[in-house]
Scaffold this active site. Structure first.
Site: not given
Ligand code: NAD
Length: 296
Positions: A52, A96, A119
């Site tokens: 990322k 995460q 997300d």
């Protein structure tokens, strides 16, 4: 058979994002910024985060990884989320997953400002998505939609079978593909661990999306000629021919199934890179909204 090359397609998307970011920078705006909270030292999570960050660099985003040790408390993480919610220079951030067992990830999720939830996991975004309202789409399903769209694979009227009903992949992609929209209008069957006659159900699929996480689960006899295969699974299996002693495979027996498929995603290099590109798209969208910028 055509390979749905997620690496190439995501590269194209990132190039397009970079052009937009360069234009905004030349107009005197700041760069978009994505942050990630990483707890502990899970090697898979560390590798996802590295990807990322690399993608942020490539598209011209600022990025920051905020690392906390495995014994971080719930209160510390909530306070961190609060800071990121308030930080005007942060356009989006992610936590995460997975987080350690003593952490309540649902409480963390609910604490994220939906306007920064790139997300697309917050119930506000999930609900907006389900109702066809503007929302950050969850990154993996969004990546799959972008992949189908870019490859010119129509979904309208198609029989789609999704295997796996997680909140981050199976359930949202089944909602998105059945919505009344350009990349929707499909007839979707959502299969899961209690589904009976899975083989017969899969054999009817024009598009089969496998997101269950079991290597070689989808076999040659489960699919029809011409099927489009989207393999979301990421599974590590032993392989003594590799230096590391293991390799990544999807849920699909690629070698045999690809002989019947019209299109198929490889693992690695299929859905994974598209997920990261979708995260970049969401971050750009958040930035544009915040700064009142139009798509260049
Ligand atoms: P999950 O691991 O939370 O759940 C698995 C799902 O599979 C469940 O809904 C379960 O009902 C279903 N299932 C299990 N056994 C089954 C069976 N025998 N028959 C039918 N259904 C069965 O799901 P997840 O978090 O979406 O992850 C699934 C896989 O996708 C994992 O391998 C994960 O690593 C991978 N993944 C990949 C990406 C990507 O970007 N490529 C993103 C997210 C997840």
């Amino acid at each position: 058979m055509k390979l749905l090359d997620g690496k190439r397609l995501s590269g194209e998307l990132k190039d397009e994002i970079k052009i937009k970011v360069d234009t905004y920078l030349s107009q005197g705006h700041r760069a978009p910024k994505l942050c990630a909270i990483l707890v502990g030292e899970n090697p898979a999570s560390q590798s996802y985060i590295r990807n990322k960050v690399r993608s942020c660099d490539r598209v011209g985003f600022a990025s920051e990884v905020i690392q906390r040790s495995v014994d971080v408390t719930q209160a510390e993480l909530l306070s961190l989320i609060d800071q990121l919610n308030k930080d005007e220079t942060v356009d989006g951030f992610i936590v995460q997953l997975p987080v350690p067992d003593h952490i309540d990830d649902q409480e963390l999720l609910l604490a994220i400002d939906p306007a920064k939830d790139v997300d697309g996991f917050h119930p506000y975004n999930f609900g907006s998505m389900a109702q066809g309202m503007d929302a950050f789409l969850p990154a993996t399903p969004y990546g799959i939609l972008l992949m189908l769209e870019r490859a010119g694979i129509a979904t309208s009227g198609k029989n789609v079978v999704v295997i796996g009903r997680s909140n981050i992949v199976g359930t949202p992609i089944s909602i998105l593909l059945s919505r009344k929209s350009d990349m929707g209008n499909a007839t979707v069957t959502l299969a899961h661990s209690r589904t009976k006659d899975l083989k017969e159900i899969c054999q009817r699929a024009d598009i089969l999306i496998s997101a269950l996480g079991k290597p070689f689960f989808i076999t040659h006899d489960m699919v029809k000629e011409g099927v489009v295969i989207i393999d979301v699974g990421i599974n590590r299996i032993d392989d003594l021919t590799k230096k590391s002693g293991s390799r990544l495979v999807g849920d699909v027996d690629f070698e045999k199934v690809s002989t019947k498929a019209s299109y198929i995603t490889p693992v690695p290099g299929g859905v994974g890179p598209m997920t990261v590109a979708a995260l970049m798209m969401n971050t750009l969208k958040s930035y544009q909204k915040k700064l009142g910028l139009k798509d260049e």
